[in-house]
Write a protein that holds these residues in place. Structure first.
Motif, PDB file in Angstrom:
ATOM      1  N   PRO A  97       0.833  -1.207   0.000  1.00 44.87           N
ATOM      2  CA  PRO A  97       0.000   0.000   0.000  1.00 44.87           C
ATOM      3  C   PRO A  97       0.867   1.257   0.000  1.00 44.87           C
ATOM      4  CG  PRO A  97      -0.027  -1.045   2.157  1.00 44.87           C
ATOM      5  CD  PRO A  97       0.673  -1.998   1.247  1.00 44.87           C
ATOM      6  N   VAL A  98       0.255   2.368  -0.361  1.00 48.55           N
ATOM      7  CA  VAL A  98       0.996   3.620  -0.523  1.00 48.55           C
ATOM      8  C   VAL A  98       1.741   3.982   0.752  1.00 48.55           C
ATOM      9  CG1 VAL A  98       0.751   6.116  -0.886  1.00 48.55           C
ATOM     10  CG2 VAL A  98      -0.526   4.512  -2.326  1.00 48.55           C
ATOM     11  N   GLU A  99       1.104   3.825   1.900  1.00 49.45           N
ATOM     12  CA  GLU A  99       1.738   4.239   3.154  1.00 49.45           C
ATOM     13  C   GLU A  99       2.964   3.401   3.507  1.00 49.45           C
ATOM     14  OE1 GLU A  99      -1.892   1.668   4.102  1.00 49.45           O
ATOM     15  OE2 GLU A  99      -1.376   3.344   2.761  1.00 49.45           O
ATOM     16  N   GLU A 100       3.112   2.214   2.895  1.00 50.66           N
ATOM     17  CA  GLU A 100       4.272   1.374   3.169  1.00 50.66           C
ATOM     18  C   GLU A 100       5.340   1.462   2.079  1.00 50.66           C
ATOM     19  OE1 GLU A 100       3.035  -2.604   3.912  1.00 50.66           O
ATOM     20  OE2 GLU A 100       1.594  -2.058   5.497  1.00 50.66           O
ATOM     21  N   ARG A 101       5.105   2.278   1.079  1.00 50.08           N
ATOM     22  CA  ARG A 101       6.043   2.368  -0.045  1.00 50.08           C
ATOM     23  C   ARG A 101       7.091   3.453   0.242  1.00 50.08           C
ATOM     24  NH1 ARG A 101       3.209   0.192  -4.778  1.00 50.08           N
ATOM     25  NH2 ARG A 101       4.386   1.552  -6.180  1.00 50.08           N
ATOM     26  N   GLN A 102       7.843   3.286   1.312  1.00 48.19           N
ATOM     27  CA  GLN A 102       8.809   4.300   1.692  1.00 48.19           C
ATOM     28  C   GLN A 102       9.734   3.767   2.786  1.00 48.19           C
ATOM     29  OE1 GLN A 102       6.902   7.629   3.811  1.00 48.19           O
ATOM     30  NE2 GLN A 102       5.058   6.355   3.915  1.00 48.19           N
ATOM     31  N   ASN A 103      10.862   4.423   2.931  1.00 51.98           N
ATOM     32  CA  ASN A 103      11.721   4.219   4.100  1.00 51.98           C
ATOM     33  C   ASN A 103      12.447   5.530   4.377  1.00 51.98           C
ATOM     34  OD1 ASN A 103      13.453   4.206   1.933  1.00 51.98           O
ATOM     35  ND2 ASN A 103      14.536   2.335   2.468  1.00 51.98           N
ATOM     36  N   ALA A 104      13.130   5.614   5.500  1.00 50.33           N
ATOM     37  CA  ALA A 104      13.821   6.839   5.877  1.00 50.33           C
ATOM     38  C   ALA A 104      14.871   7.191   4.827  1.00 50.33           C
ATOM     39  CB  ALA A 104      14.461   6.679   7.249  1.00 50.33           C
ATOM     40  N   ALA A 105      15.043   8.497   4.587  1.00 50.34           N
ATOM     41  CA  ALA A 105      15.979   8.938   3.558  1.00 50.34           C
ATOM     42  C   ALA A 105      17.376   8.394   3.796  1.00 50.34           C
ATOM     43  CB  ALA A 105      16.004  10.464   3.505  1.00 50.34           C
ATOM     44  N   GLU A 106      17.851   8.430   5.082  1.00 45.13           N
ATOM     45  CA  GLU A 106      19.207   7.979   5.392  1.00 45.13           C
ATOM     46  C   GLU A 106      19.355   6.464   5.244  1.00 45.13           C
ATOM     47  OE1 GLU A 106      17.329   9.821   7.242  1.00 45.13           O
ATOM     48  OE2 GLU A 106      18.332  11.740   7.623  1.00 45.13           O
ATOM     49  N   ALA A 107      18.211   5.743   5.292  1.00 47.90           N
ATOM     50  CA  ALA A 107      18.257   4.286   5.182  1.00 47.90           C
ATOM     51  C   ALA A 107      18.235   3.820   3.736  1.00 47.90           C
ATOM     52  CB  ALA A 107      17.081   3.668   5.943  1.00 47.90           C
ATOM     53  N   SER A 108      18.099   4.753   2.811  1.00 43.90           N
ATOM     54  CA  SER A 108      18.006   4.406   1.396  1.00 43.90           C
ATOM     55  C   SER A 108      19.304   4.747   0.690  1.00 43.90           C
ATOM     56  CB  SER A 108      16.844   5.178   0.758  1.00 43.90           C
ATOM     57  OG  SER A 108      16.876   5.073  -0.635  1.00 43.90           O
ATOM     58  N   LEU A 109      19.752   3.852  -0.177  1.00 47.83           N
ATOM     59  CA  LEU A 109      20.934   4.149  -0.969  1.00 47.83           C
ATOM     60  C   LEU A 109      20.686   5.291  -1.955  1.00 47.83           C
ATOM     61  CD1 LEU A 109      21.561   1.272   0.195  1.00 47.83           C
ATOM     62  CD2 LEU A 109      22.860   0.842  -1.907  1.00 47.83           C
ATOM     63  N   CYS A 110      19.420   5.568  -2.215  1.00 46.84           N
ATOM     64  CA  CYS A 110      19.082   6.641  -3.161  1.00 46.84           C
ATOM     65  C   CYS A 110      19.568   7.994  -2.667  1.00 46.84           C
ATOM     66  CB  CYS A 110      17.577   6.685  -3.395  1.00 46.84           C
ATOM     67  SG  CYS A 110      16.926   5.259  -4.307  1.00 46.84           S
ATOM     68  N   HIS A 111      19.715   8.155  -1.333  1.00 46.30           N
ATOM     69  CA  HIS A 111      20.126   9.467  -0.850  1.00 46.30           C
ATOM     70  C   HIS A 111      21.542   9.800  -1.291  1.00 46.30           C
ATOM     71  CE1 HIS A 111      22.289   7.538   2.578  1.00 46.30           C
ATOM     72  NE2 HIS A 111      22.972   8.681   2.601  1.00 46.30           N
ATOM     73  N   LEU A 112      22.352   8.776  -1.592  1.00 45.63           N
ATOM     74  CA  LEU A 112      23.693   9.025  -2.095  1.00 45.63           C
ATOM     75  C   LEU A 112      23.639   9.516  -3.551  1.00 45.63           C
ATOM     76  CD1 LEU A 112      25.532   5.886  -0.648  1.00 45.63           C
ATOM     77  CD2 LEU A 112      25.482   8.221   0.283  1.00 45.63           C
ATOM     78  N   VAL A 113      22.712   8.987  -4.320  1.00 45.64           N
ATOM     79  CA  VAL A 113      22.521   9.455  -5.694  1.00 45.64           C
ATOM     80  C   VAL A 113      22.078  10.916  -5.687  1.00 45.64           C
ATOM     81  CG1 VAL A 113      21.196   9.126  -7.827  1.00 45.64           C
ATOM     82  CG2 VAL A 113      21.976   7.145  -6.515  1.00 45.64           C
ATOM     83  N   VAL A 114      21.153  11.235  -4.778  1.00 40.77           N
ATOM     84  CA  VAL A 114      20.655  12.601  -4.674  1.00 40.77           C
ATOM     85  C   VAL A 114      21.764  13.542  -4.237  1.00 40.77           C
ATOM     86  CG1 VAL A 114      19.078  14.112  -3.397  1.00 40.77           C
ATOM     87  CG2 VAL A 114      18.273  11.902  -4.272  1.00 40.77           C
ATOM     88  N   ALA A 115      22.520  13.135  -3.240  1.00 43.12           N
ATOM     89  CA  ALA A 115      23.592  13.993  -2.722  1.00 43.12           C
ATOM     90  C   ALA A 115      24.642  14.272  -3.782  1.00 43.12           C
ATOM     91  CB  ALA A 115      24.220  13.340  -1.500  1.00 43.12           C
ATOM     92  N   ALA A 116      24.984  13.262  -4.582  1.00 45.28           N
ATOM     93  CA  ALA A 116      26.028  13.421  -5.602  1.00 45.28           C
ATOM     94  C   ALA A 116      25.473  13.917  -6.934  1.00 45.28           C
ATOM     95  CB  ALA A 116      26.740  12.093  -5.810  1.00 45.28           C
ATOM     96  N   ASP A 117      24.140  13.829  -7.087  1.00 50.04           N
ATOM     97  CA  ASP A 117      23.508  14.110  -8.378  1.00 50.04           C
ATOM     98  C   ASP A 117      24.247  13.366  -9.494  1.00 50.04           C
ATOM     99  OD1 ASP A 117      21.882  15.020 -10.361  1.00 50.04           O
ATOM    100  OD2 ASP A 117      22.560  17.111 -10.285  1.00 50.04           O
ATOM    101  N   GLY A 118      24.470  12.087  -9.234  1.00 44.66           N
ATOM    102  CA  GLY A 118      25.162  11.256 -10.198  1.00 44.66           C
ATOM    103  C   GLY A 118      24.887   9.797  -9.921  1.00 44.66           C
ATOM    104  N   PRO A 119      25.324   8.888 -10.792  1.00 45.20           N
ATOM    105  CA  PRO A 119      25.005   7.468 -10.631  1.00 45.20           C
ATOM    106  C   PRO A 119      25.737   6.847  -9.448  1.00 45.20           C
ATOM    107  CG  PRO A 119      26.542   7.789 -12.438  1.00 45.20           C
ATOM    108  CD  PRO A 119      26.134   9.150 -11.996  1.00 45.20           C
TER     109      PRO A 119
END
Length: 438
Positions: free
Chosen positions: A62-84
């Protein structure tokens, strides 16, 4: 990563806390197929969490479970670097091994590329995950980059469509406001209530062209010129907009001010012509007009009428015949001498005097552009029989609208004066016999 401009762009994207959509699921699914990974995500990161707009390979949470904390996601490194970010063995990679989701979600290998807002801010990532360490080949990485750009393109397209919808809404609001203003201005140039001469029926109808969003120049008026005389005026200013409205206002109020000083309709229109020339009215905003000055006698009205380039007024006689009241005269505001002549008329019980603008006879059908025409108008007026003045202008107006299918190219103005028929008193429908001689 927590830059306010970036976070604002995330919220403006409209993707947070929304359900799955085929376009994003299709792109994530394609990434899964191309790379052979076990899971694929399209994520956006705000100031506190990574929201999974699309997740393929973890069922349908469900929508409410489709998430995790920003720091717990590897995606935050992509966002921080704005790169792959390309990870072949998460457990031994110093960049990610301490992130909680590596252990909690059983991440063995991970690869992701940033997705961007139309303004260039990084919103999140398109990423694929495998449970075991693995190598990502160049074709897979290149395709992943291409799919991330496709996600960004979809977001940009939505932004453009959203802006267009906003602009369209603004244009509709502006158009509605312009139409309301045009209607208000047009109505201010017409009498709010048509004055009723004693013992005479008077009615008018005005139908604006199109949607009524432009001020055009049709106008009419009926007023007392003196204790014993009445004046009726109908005019049509060429052109449209504010300039046409200025000429219309000048014409109407000049006639009102001047009619009380003259018993001649010619003189009224001559004075109006002088006023137009004095105001240096533009050549593309000329005026046609018809004016009548009349008296009310015991059984009807008598008067004099002048026409300046305007359609002739019509009289429907009691026998149903229709007569044109013709008089010579050029449109006003062109030459110092408009060559005006006048004609006298009489209206008896049951008869009607009809004024109209050329929007009536020149109304045309959208399909073949066939005009409503004078002959049709004459037949329609002839068939009005015992209708009162209001019903006459209503019937003619509706017939014109039906002919042009509700989309007239020009304004339509109608004004009718009718002398009510004399009705015999109850019980006296037949004349009494003459008294015999004695």
């Amino acid at each position: 990563m927590f830059d306010r401009v970036r976070v604002a762009a995330v919220h403006a994207s409209g993707l947070l806390d929304t359900g799955p959509e085929p376009v994003f699921d299709d792109l994530a699914g394609l990434a899964l197929t191309v790379t052979g990974a076990s899971t694929a995500f399209v994520t956006v990161l705000d100031e506190r969490r990574s929201f999974w707009k699309s997740v393929i390979g973890l069922g349908d949470p469900p929508v409410e479970e489709r998430q995790n904390a920003a720091e717990a996601s590897l995606c935050h490194l992509v966002v921080a670097a704005d790169g792959p970010l390309i990870v072949t063995d998460a457990a031994t990679d110093a960049r990610v091994c301490m992130i909680s989701s590596v252990t909690r979600m059983g991440i063995g290998a991970w690869a992701g590329y940033p997705i961007h807002a139309p303004g260039g801010q990084v919103l999140g990532a398109l990423c694929v995950v495998d449970s075991a360490p693995r190598e990502w080949n160049q074709a897979q990485i290149k395709t992943l980059a291409t799919l991330a750009r496709a996600v960004s393109g979809e977001i940009a397209l939505r932004d453009v469509l959203g802006r267009m919808e906003t602009q369209m809404a603004d244009l509709r609001a502006a158009s509605d406001a312009a139409a309301a203003l045009a209607r208000t201005l047009q109505e201010s140039l017409l009498p709010p209530v048509l004055t009723q001469p004693p013992g005479i029926q008077a009615a008018a109808r005005y139908l604006p062209a199109g949607q009524g969003v432009t001020v055009l120049g049709d106008f009419y008026d009926l007023f007392t010129a003196s204790p014993s005389r009445w004046c009726v005026i109908m005019g049509d200013v060429s052109g449209h907009g504010v300039e046409a409205a200025k000429v219309t206002a000048l014409a109407r109020y000049t006639v009102r001010a001047d009619a009380s000083h003259h018993i001649s309709s010619n003189r009224v229109l001559e004075q109006l012509n002088t006023a137009l020339l004095a105001q240096q009215v533009a050549s593309h905003q000329l005026l046609t007009a018809v004016c009548a000055i009349f008296r009310i006698d015991g059984v009807g009205i008598t008067g004099v009428l002048s026409t300046a380039g305007h359609p002739s007024a019509l009289i429907r006689h009691i026998d149903g015949t229709v007569q044109e009241l013709r008089s010579a005269g050029a449109m006003l505001g062109v030459f110092p001498d408009a060559g005006l002549t006048s004609t006298r008329f009489t209206l008896r019980p049951g008869e009607v005097l009809l004024f109209h603008t050329d929007g009536v006879t020149e109304a045309h059908r959208p399909t073949d552009r066939r005009l409503f025409g004078e002959e049709r108008l004459h037949r329609l007026l002839a068939g009005c029989g015992d209708l009162d003045a209001s019903a006459i202008v209503e019937r003619i107006g509706e017939a014109v609208l039906a002919h042009c299918e509700g989309d007239s190219a020009d304004d339509i103005a109608l004004l009718a004066l009718r002398v009510p028929a004399i009705r015999p008193a109850a019980g006296n429908s037949r004349s009494l016999p003459a008294r015999p001689n004695t």
